[in-house]
Motif scaffolding. Sequence first.
Motif, PDB file in Angstrom:
ATOM      1  N   VAL A  33     -32.975   9.668 -14.701  1.00 11.11           N
ATOM      2  CA  VAL A  33     -31.654   9.266 -13.849  1.00 11.11           C
ATOM      3  C   VAL A  33     -30.555   9.790 -14.697  1.00 11.11           C
ATOM      4  CG1 VAL A  33     -30.299   7.601 -12.875  1.00 11.11           C
ATOM      5  CG2 VAL A  33     -32.725   7.168 -12.759  1.00 11.11           C
ATOM      6  N   LEU A  35     -29.507   8.040 -17.413  1.00 14.65           N
ATOM      7  CA  LEU A  35     -28.997   6.593 -17.811  1.00 14.65           C
ATOM      8  C   LEU A  35     -29.543   6.209 -19.073  1.00 14.65           C
ATOM      9  CD1 LEU A  35     -28.561   4.791 -14.355  1.00 14.65           C
ATOM     10  CD2 LEU A  35     -26.651   6.041 -15.609  1.00 14.65           C
ATOM     11  N   TYR A  39     -29.080   0.210 -19.949  1.00 16.88           N
ATOM     12  CA  TYR A  39     -28.170  -0.136 -18.724  1.00 16.88           C
ATOM     13  C   TYR A  39     -29.066  -0.318 -17.522  1.00 16.88           C
ATOM     14  CZ  TYR A  39     -24.479   0.593 -15.159  1.00 16.88           C
ATOM     15  OH  TYR A  39     -23.720   0.786 -14.428  1.00 16.88           O
ATOM     16  N   VAL A  40     -30.350   0.699 -17.187  1.00 16.59           N
ATOM     17  CA  VAL A  40     -31.335   0.639 -16.148  1.00 16.59           C
ATOM     18  C   VAL A  40     -31.679  -1.069 -16.503  1.00 16.59           C
ATOM     19  CG1 VAL A  40     -33.613   0.908 -15.305  1.00 16.59           C
ATOM     20  CG2 VAL A  40     -31.841   2.927 -15.978  1.00 16.59           C
ATOM     21  N   ILE A  43     -29.289  -3.564 -14.975  1.00 13.51           N
ATOM     22  CA  ILE A  43     -29.196  -3.354 -13.430  1.00 13.51           C
ATOM     23  C   ILE A  43     -30.507  -4.283 -13.073  1.00 13.51           C
ATOM     24  CG2 ILE A  43     -29.742  -2.063 -11.495  1.00 13.51           C
ATOM     25  CD1 ILE A  43     -28.085   0.207 -13.120  1.00 13.51           C
ATOM     26  N   ARG A  48     -25.919  -6.231 -14.933  1.00 14.55           N
ATOM     27  CA  ARG A  48     -24.857  -4.933 -14.677  1.00 14.55           C
ATOM     28  C   ARG A  48     -24.377  -5.097 -13.313  1.00 14.55           C
ATOM     29  NH1 ARG A  48     -22.674  -1.975 -18.806  1.00 14.55           N
ATOM     30  NH2 ARG A  48     -24.067  -1.869 -20.571  1.00 14.55           N
ATOM     31  N   PRO A  50     -23.620  -2.072 -10.777  1.00 16.21           N
ATOM     32  CA  PRO A  50     -23.437  -0.820 -10.967  1.00 16.21           C
ATOM     33  C   PRO A  50     -22.178  -0.165 -10.001  1.00 16.21           C
ATOM     34  CG  PRO A  50     -25.303  -1.603  -9.624  1.00 16.21           C
ATOM     35  CD  PRO A  50     -24.594  -2.710 -10.518  1.00 16.21           C
ATOM     36  N   THR A  51     -21.708   0.726 -10.471  1.00 14.46           N
ATOM     37  CA  THR A  51     -20.549   1.127  -9.572  1.00 14.46           C
ATOM     38  C   THR A  51     -21.245   2.006  -8.354  1.00 14.46           C
ATOM     39  OG1 THR A  51     -20.473   3.518 -10.712  1.00 14.46           O
ATOM     40  CG2 THR A  51     -18.978   1.912 -11.393  1.00 14.46           C
ATOM     41  N   ASP A  53     -21.024   5.373  -7.721  1.00 15.62           N
ATOM     42  CA  ASP A  53     -21.884   6.356  -8.461  1.00 15.62           C
ATOM     43  C   ASP A  53     -22.994   6.110  -8.861  1.00 15.62           C
ATOM     44  OD1 ASP A  53     -19.262   7.932  -7.732  1.00 15.62           O
ATOM     45  OD2 ASP A  53     -18.563   7.880  -9.695  1.00 15.62           O
ATOM     46  N   ILE A  54     -23.327   5.105  -9.633  1.00 15.42           N
ATOM     47  CA  ILE A  54     -24.370   4.791 -10.283  1.00 15.42           C
ATOM     48  C   ILE A  54     -25.336   4.367  -9.204  1.00 15.42           C
ATOM     49  CG2 ILE A  54     -25.835   3.173 -11.489  1.00 15.42           C
ATOM     50  CD1 ILE A  54     -23.968   5.247 -13.379  1.00 15.42           C
ATOM     51  N   LYS A  57     -26.617   7.814  -7.921  1.00 14.62           N
ATOM     52  CA  LYS A  57     -27.748   8.144  -8.748  1.00 14.62           C
ATOM     53  C   LYS A  57     -29.034   7.378  -8.506  1.00 14.62           C
ATOM     54  CE  LYS A  57     -25.531  10.117 -12.939  1.00 14.62           C
ATOM     55  NZ  LYS A  57     -25.456  10.109 -14.355  1.00 14.62           N
ATOM     56  N   LEU A  58     -28.998   6.364  -8.372  1.00 14.28           N
ATOM     57  CA  LEU A  58     -30.453   5.639  -8.356  1.00 14.28           C
ATOM     58  C   LEU A  58     -31.004   5.810  -7.017  1.00 14.28           C
ATOM     59  CD1 LEU A  58     -29.149   2.000  -9.653  1.00 14.28           C
ATOM     60  CD2 LEU A  58     -30.635   3.723 -10.870  1.00 14.28           C
TER      61      LEU A  58
END
Length: 74
Positions: A33, A35, A39-40, A43, A48, A50-51, A53-54, A57-58
Amino acid sequence: MEPTDDRRAFGDRVRELRREKGFSSQEAFAHHVGLDRTYVSGIETGRRNPTFDIIMKLAHALEVRPAELLDTLD
Protein backbone atom coordinates in the motif's frame (compact mmCIF):
# COMPACT_ATOMS: atom_id res chain seq x y z
CA MET A 1 -6.52 7.98 20.41
CA GLU A 2 -9.00 5.64 22.07
CA PRO A 3 -10.57 3.15 19.63
CA THR A 4 -14.27 3.63 18.90
CA ASP A 5 -16.63 0.85 17.88
CA ASP A 6 -16.75 2.21 14.32
CA ARG A 7 -12.96 2.37 13.99
CA ARG A 8 -12.66 -1.15 15.40
CA ALA A 9 -15.25 -2.43 12.91
CA PHE A 10 -13.43 -0.67 10.05
CA GLY A 11 -10.12 -2.16 11.17
CA ASP A 12 -11.63 -5.63 11.44
CA ARG A 13 -12.93 -5.29 7.87
CA VAL A 14 -9.54 -4.16 6.57
CA ARG A 15 -7.86 -7.10 8.34
CA GLU A 16 -10.42 -9.55 6.96
CA LEU A 17 -9.99 -8.31 3.37
CA ARG A 18 -6.19 -8.14 3.72
CA ARG A 19 -6.08 -11.80 4.70
CA GLU A 20 -8.55 -12.78 1.95
CA LYS A 21 -6.22 -11.14 -0.57
CA GLY A 22 -3.34 -13.28 0.67
CA PHE A 23 -1.46 -10.72 2.75
CA SER A 24 -0.81 -12.75 5.88
CA SER A 25 1.37 -10.05 7.41
CA GLN A 26 0.67 -6.39 8.02
CA GLU A 27 4.22 -5.66 6.92
CA ALA A 28 3.76 -7.12 3.43
CA PHE A 29 0.45 -5.34 3.03
CA ALA A 30 1.82 -2.05 4.30
CA HIS A 31 4.66 -2.27 1.79
CA HIS A 32 2.14 -3.00 -1.00
CA VAL A 33 0.00 0.00 0.00
CA GLY A 34 2.91 2.34 0.65
CA LEU A 35 2.23 2.82 4.36
CA ASP A 36 4.19 2.08 7.49
CA ARG A 37 3.38 -1.25 9.18
CA THR A 38 2.63 0.53 12.46
CA TYR A 39 0.08 2.72 10.67
CA VAL A 40 -1.67 -0.37 9.22
CA SER A 41 -1.62 -1.90 12.70
CA GLY A 42 -3.20 1.26 14.10
CA ILE A 43 -5.96 1.10 11.50
CA GLU A 44 -6.66 -2.58 12.15
CA THR A 45 -6.84 -2.07 15.91
CA GLY A 46 -8.98 1.06 15.65
CA ARG A 47 -6.35 3.39 17.13
CA ARG A 48 -5.97 5.31 13.86
CA ASN A 49 -8.65 7.37 12.13
CA PRO A 50 -7.70 7.12 8.44
CA THR A 51 -8.32 9.99 6.08
CA PHE A 52 -10.29 9.71 2.86
CA ASP A 53 -7.03 9.43 0.92
CA ILE A 54 -5.88 6.49 3.05
CA ILE A 55 -9.27 4.77 2.69
CA MET A 56 -8.93 5.13 -1.08
CA LYS A 57 -5.38 3.67 -0.97
CA LEU A 58 -6.58 0.72 1.10
CA ALA A 59 -9.53 0.06 -1.20
CA HIS A 60 -7.33 0.21 -4.28
CA ALA A 61 -4.76 -2.15 -2.74
CA LEU A 62 -7.51 -4.57 -1.67
CA GLU A 63 -9.23 -4.30 -5.06
CA VAL A 64 -12.58 -3.32 -3.55
CA ARG A 65 -14.84 -0.30 -3.70
CA PRO A 66 -14.30 2.05 -0.73
CA ALA A 67 -17.88 1.34 0.37
CA GLU A 68 -16.91 -2.29 0.93
CA LEU A 69 -14.54 -1.17 3.67
CA LEU A 70 -17.41 0.59 5.40
CA ASP A 71 -20.04 -2.16 5.02
CA THR A 72 -19.75 -3.31 8.63
CA LEU A 73 -20.39 0.12 10.13
CA ASP A 74 -23.80 1.06 11.57
